[in-house]
Scaffold this active site. Structure first.
Site, PDB file in Angstrom:
ATOM      1  N   GLY A  55      -9.424  -3.721  -2.129  1.00 42.95           N
ATOM      2  CA  GLY A  55     -10.383  -2.717  -1.685  1.00 42.95           C
ATOM      3  C   GLY A  55     -11.642  -3.426  -1.220  1.00 42.95           C
ATOM      4  O   GLY A  55     -11.837  -4.612  -1.505  1.00 42.95           O
ATOM      5  N   CYS A  82      -6.127  -8.710  -5.580  1.00 38.89           N
ATOM      6  CA  CYS A  82      -7.485  -8.885  -5.048  1.00 38.89           C
ATOM      7  C   CYS A  82      -8.487  -7.997  -5.801  1.00 38.89           C
ATOM      8  O   CYS A  82      -8.735  -8.220  -6.966  1.00 38.89           O
ATOM      9  CB  CYS A  82      -7.481  -8.633  -3.546  1.00 38.89           C
ATOM     10  SG  CYS A  82      -8.889  -9.369  -2.746  1.00 38.89           S
ATOM     11  N   TYR A  83      -9.013  -6.943  -5.171  1.00 34.86           N
ATOM     12  CA  TYR A  83      -9.939  -6.061  -5.899  1.00 34.86           C
ATOM     13  C   TYR A  83      -9.280  -5.536  -7.174  1.00 34.86           C
ATOM     14  O   TYR A  83      -9.903  -5.432  -8.229  1.00 34.86           O
ATOM     15  CB  TYR A  83     -10.365  -4.884  -5.008  1.00 34.86           C
ATOM     16  CG  TYR A  83     -11.308  -3.924  -5.704  1.00 34.86           C
ATOM     17  CD1 TYR A  83     -12.661  -4.191  -5.759  1.00 34.86           C
ATOM     18  CD2 TYR A  83     -10.824  -2.768  -6.327  1.00 34.86           C
ATOM     19  CE1 TYR A  83     -13.529  -3.340  -6.421  1.00 34.86           C
ATOM     20  CE2 TYR A  83     -11.680  -1.904  -6.996  1.00 34.86           C
ATOM     21  CZ  TYR A  83     -13.029  -2.193  -7.026  1.00 34.86           C
ATOM     22  OH  TYR A  83     -13.875  -1.350  -7.684  1.00 34.86           O
ATOM     23  N   HIS A 172      -3.186 -12.054  -1.429  1.00 33.55           N
ATOM     24  CA  HIS A 172      -2.388 -10.882  -1.025  1.00 33.55           C
ATOM     25  C   HIS A 172      -0.912 -11.267  -0.882  1.00 33.55           C
ATOM     26  O   HIS A 172      -0.517 -11.756   0.181  1.00 33.55           O
ATOM     27  CB  HIS A 172      -2.923 -10.316   0.291  1.00 33.55           C
ATOM     28  CG  HIS A 172      -4.241  -9.641   0.121  1.00 33.55           C
ATOM     29  ND1 HIS A 172      -4.358  -8.318  -0.204  1.00 33.55           N
ATOM     30  CD2 HIS A 172      -5.501 -10.126   0.188  1.00 33.55           C
ATOM     31  CE1 HIS A 172      -5.633  -7.997  -0.324  1.00 33.55           C
ATOM     32  NE2 HIS A 172      -6.348  -9.075  -0.090  1.00 33.55           N
ATOM     33  N   GLU A 174       1.489  -9.376  -0.374  1.00 33.72           N
ATOM     34  CA  GLU A 174       2.202  -8.454   0.519  1.00 33.72           C
ATOM     35  C   GLU A 174       2.170  -8.886   1.982  1.00 33.72           C
ATOM     36  O   GLU A 174       2.966  -8.406   2.776  1.00 33.72           O
ATOM     37  CB  GLU A 174       1.617  -7.037   0.370  1.00 33.72           C
ATOM     38  CG  GLU A 174       0.208  -6.818   0.897  1.00 33.72           C
ATOM     39  CD  GLU A 174      -0.882  -7.251  -0.084  1.00 33.72           C
ATOM     40  OE1 GLU A 174      -0.587  -8.001  -1.031  1.00 33.72           O
ATOM     41  OE2 GLU A 174      -2.044  -6.855   0.119  1.00 33.72           O
ATOM     42  N   SER A 226      12.453  16.156  19.666  1.00 33.09           N
ATOM     43  CA  SER A 226      11.747  15.548  20.795  1.00 33.09           C
ATOM     44  C   SER A 226      12.522  14.379  21.372  1.00 33.09           C
ATOM     45  O   SER A 226      12.242  13.923  22.473  1.00 33.09           O
ATOM     46  CB  SER A 226      10.381  15.038  20.327  1.00 33.09           C
ATOM     47  OG  SER A 226      10.568  13.899  19.498  1.00 33.09           O
ATOM     48  N   GLY A 227      13.492  13.875  20.605  1.00 34.20           N
ATOM     49  CA  GLY A 227      14.196  12.677  21.062  1.00 34.20           C
ATOM     50  C   GLY A 227      13.590  11.427  20.467  1.00 34.20           C
ATOM     51  O   GLY A 227      14.135  10.342  20.591  1.00 34.20           O
ATOM     52  N   GLY A 228      12.438  11.569  19.817  1.00 37.38           N
ATOM     53  CA  GLY A 228      11.835  10.434  19.122  1.00 37.38           C
ATOM     54  C   GLY A 228      12.635  10.136  17.853  1.00 37.38           C
ATOM     55  O   GLY A 228      13.486  10.933  17.440  1.00 37.38           O
ATOM     56  N   VAL A 229      12.331   9.003  17.236  1.00 41.38           N
ATOM     57  CA  VAL A 229      13.100   8.567  16.075  1.00 41.38           C
ATOM     58  C   VAL A 229      13.012   9.590  14.925  1.00 41.38           C
ATOM     59  O   VAL A 229      14.027   9.997  14.361  1.00 41.38           O
ATOM     60  CB  VAL A 229      12.602   7.187  15.571  1.00 41.38           C
ATOM     61  CG1 VAL A 229      13.348   6.769  14.314  1.00 41.38           C
ATOM     62  CG2 VAL A 229      12.754   6.138  16.658  1.00 41.38           C
ATOM     63  N   ASP A 230      11.807  10.036  14.628  1.00 39.34           N
ATOM     64  CA  ASP A 230      11.634  10.874  13.444  1.00 39.34           C
ATOM     65  C   ASP A 230      12.345  12.221  13.568  1.00 39.34           C
ATOM     66  O   ASP A 230      13.084  12.632  12.667  1.00 39.34           O
ATOM     67  CB  ASP A 230      10.135  11.109  13.154  1.00 39.34           C
ATOM     68  CG  ASP A 230       9.403   9.793  12.975  1.00 39.34           C
ATOM     69  OD1 ASP A 230      10.076   8.785  12.689  1.00 39.34           O
ATOM     70  OD2 ASP A 230       8.167   9.776  13.137  1.00 39.34           O
ATOM     71  N   SER A 231      12.134  12.898  14.692  1.00 43.78           N
ATOM     72  CA  SER A 231      12.774  14.218  14.794  1.00 43.78           C
ATOM     73  C   SER A 231      14.290  14.067  14.931  1.00 43.78           C
ATOM     74  O   SER A 231      15.048  14.912  14.453  1.00 43.78           O
ATOM     75  CB  SER A 231      12.175  15.052  15.925  1.00 43.78           C
ATOM     76  OG  SER A 231      12.532  14.553  17.182  1.00 43.78           O
ATOM     77  N   SER A 232      14.744  12.971  15.538  1.00 52.19           N
ATOM     78  CA  SER A 232      16.198  12.773  15.666  1.00 52.19           C
ATOM     79  C   SER A 232      16.835  12.553  14.297  1.00 52.19           C
ATOM     80  O   SER A 232      17.893  13.113  13.999  1.00 52.19           O
ATOM     81  CB  SER A 232      16.508  11.569  16.553  1.00 52.19           C
ATOM     82  OG  SER A 232      16.024  11.781  17.844  1.00 52.19           O
ATOM     83  N   LYS A 369       8.599   4.238   8.299  1.00 51.56           N
ATOM     84  CA  LYS A 369       9.320   4.227   9.584  1.00 51.56           C
ATOM     85  C   LYS A 369      10.606   3.396   9.516  1.00 51.56           C
ATOM     86  O   LYS A 369      11.652   3.822  10.003  1.00 51.56           O
ATOM     87  CB  LYS A 369       8.396   3.655  10.661  1.00 51.56           C
ATOM     88  CG  LYS A 369       8.885   3.854  12.063  1.00 51.56           C
ATOM     89  CD  LYS A 369       8.500   5.220  12.547  1.00 51.56           C
ATOM     90  CE  LYS A 369       8.904   5.486  13.957  1.00 51.56           C
ATOM     91  NZ  LYS A 369       8.416   6.799  14.389  1.00 51.56           N
TER      92      LYS A 369
END
Ligand code: XMP
Length: 513
Positions: A55, A82-83, A172, A174, A226-232, A369
């Site tokens: 942070g 870290c923080y 970090h 990550e 929509s044809g995008g990844v998420d809605s598909s 994602k």
């Protein structure tokens, strides 16, 4: 089935989502919670481990975020980063101070030396690069803690009290710059928290399908595709779960890329669902005729989209559930501040309540994602859909500078298809985050054969980015750019000049409008 859960307690650092993604990459489910989450809520989630994030504050400042010290009495392992590490030290009686200029303030890649006796570093090399970003320094560690990593500048790069399962690192783990960082996180999860690794996509998929079936019963479900990844992926999941109780409405606004509409439709053939493709090209182009201002284009498309969807919804009649493709980063970020509006984003996911329905289902709400992509594969969606680069809701409308016509859209579609084809053929598609063509409104003089041309200039754009908030322009080799340029100018009528956009974001944005 309930998955083992790790809580990432967010103190406002810039890598917090990345921590959560890393934990999930290690097959352990985790959720990001703000540091304002009451302890009772944390307890109720029965986490097997807790990670305090970094942070921007200093723990000794009056307004710095703190947490209920009772968290250290729950008997749950805690990793402070870290923080988060400094907060742990400060709360448990250590001393954290501002580092002096020449002592322990560290930024960037730093050689670090580890004690192999600490579980965090088990089976890892005794030295390696870590990514540091801290101006504060643990001058005294709390009682019961040991020093388990050093750098040349800082004797307290990592601390632990293994008897209580408390670990703290100044660096970090990550970020990719930290060598073996993910392995350290994995060690925390498996060696300290006793993780079983029960978070897998196959498992998630089965659980999600069962949960959707139970919830939906015999109800009707509506989804805007929509044809995008998420809605598909959301559509595929619902299709698998409830079959023909689902209606997918795919509004083709005529501003999709080449063949995109057909590809989307073909991908959903295998399911017995109601698939409605609305050919709304004429309608959208009519509304957009003569409009050159980018924000106006976006608003027109957003509104028209809603109108079309609304009409289709009415034809279907009242539905019980509306599906939205919200994903986890949207959930974490929602309500996160009031940044200036650079562009009004149009997202099919953000449909308001204009269709008569009882409830919203957000089946991807807890997924990142890359997990959404994994789920898509699990459900048998083709790679070209699952790996698809982001495509803005307003489509080619914001890649045609100035007013939009069907001819311009066709020209851009052809040029863009060649660009994408060549990038993929050269194997660059996996190295560039997003790449597309822009039809500038600029015409210039050229010569072709023996004749003069006065045609459009096409801009190519390619960027590398991990979050699309900032981006660097992609260093596509000159020879490849040359091949693309020659092909486009030869094959696409109306274009006689190609330029490559070499601005990063900021100061530019990824899209031109
Ligand atoms: P900018 O141009 O703002 O774009 O740097 C960042 C990312 O967002 C995408 N983008 C959109 N996505 N609806 C979307 O769903 C939109 O209206 C929209 N506008 C931009 C853009 O393609 C890039 O990936």
């Amino acid at each position: 089935m309930k998955h083992q859960t790790v809580i990432v307690l967010d103190f406002g650092g810039q890598y917090n989502q990345l921590i959560a993604r890393r934990v999930r990459e290690c097959s352990v489910y985790c959720e990001v919670k703000p540091y304002t989450t009451p302890l009772s809520e944390i307890k109720a989630m029965e986490p097997i481990g807790i990670i305090f994030t970094g942070g921007p504050n200093s723990v000794y400042e009056a307004e710095a975020p703190h947490y209920d010290p009772e968290i250290f009495n729950l008997g749950i392992p805690i990793l402070g980063i870290c923080y988060g590490c400094q907060l742990m030290a400060h709360t448990l009686g250590g001393q954290v101070t501002a580092a002096q200029e020449d002592t322990a303030r560290e930024y960037g890649k730093t050689m670090t030396y580890f004690h192999s006796s600490c579980k965090l570093f088990k089976d890892l090399p005794l030295e390696g690069i870590t990514w540091m970003s801290h101006g504060d320094y643990m001058a005294r560690v709390p009682e019961g803690f040991q020093l388990v990593a050093q750098t040349d500048m800082c004797p307290t790069a990592a601390i632990c009290d293994e008897s209580r399962g408390f670990y703290g690192v100044q660096f970090h783990p990550e970020v990719n710059h930290t060598e073996n960082g993910v392995k350290m996180i994995r060690n925390f999860l498996y060696e300290v928290c006793g993780a079983a690794g029960d978070w897998t996509m196959g498992d998630y998929c089965r659980t999600a399908i069962a949960a959707i079936r139970e919830k939906v019963g015999s109800g009707k479900v509506l989804l805007a595709l929509s044809g995008g990844v998420d809605s598909s992926v959301a559509a595929a999941l619902l299709a698998e779960a409830v079959g023909n109780q689902l209606t997918c409405v795919f509004v083709d606004h005529g501003l999709m890329r080449k063949n995109e509409g057909d590809e989307v439709e073909a991908a959903f053939k295998k399911w017995d669902i109601n698939f409605v493709r609305v050919d709304a090209e004429t309608r959208f182009l009519l509304k957009l005729a003569g409009v050159a201002e980018p924000e106006q284009k976006r608003k027109i498309i957003g509104e028209e989209f809603i109108r079309v969807f609304e009409e289709e919804g009415k034809k279907i009649g009242s539905v019980d559930y509306l599906v939205q493709g919200t994903i986890y980063p949207d959930v974490i970020e929602s309500g996160a501040g009031d940044a200036a509006t650079i562009k009004s984003h149009h997202n099919v996911g953000g449909l308001p309540d204009y269709v008569d329905f009882k409830e919203i289902i957000e089946p991807l709400r807890m997924l990142f994602k890359d997990e959404v992509r994994q789920l898509g594969r699990e459900l048998g969606l083709p790679d070209y859909l699952v790996q698809r680069q982001p495509f803005p809701g307003p489509g080619l409308a914001i890649r045609i500078i100035g007013d939009i016509t069907k001819e311009k859209a066709d020209t851009l579609r052809d040029a863009d298809a060649i660009f994408r084809e060549e990038i993929a053929a050269a194997g660059w598609d996996t190295q560039i985050s997003q790449y597309f063509a822009v039809l500038t409104n600029r015409r210039s003089v050229g010569v072709m054969g023996d004749g003069r041309t006065y045609d459009y200039t096409l801009a190519l754009r390619g960027v590398t980015t991990s979050d699309f908030m900032t981006a660097d322009w992609a260093r596509i080799p000159y020879d490849l750019l040359d091949k693309i340029s020659v092909r486009i100018v030869n094959e696409v009528k109306g274009i006689n000049r190609i330029v490559y956009d070499i601005t990063s974001k900021p100061p530019a944005t990824i899209e031109w409008e």
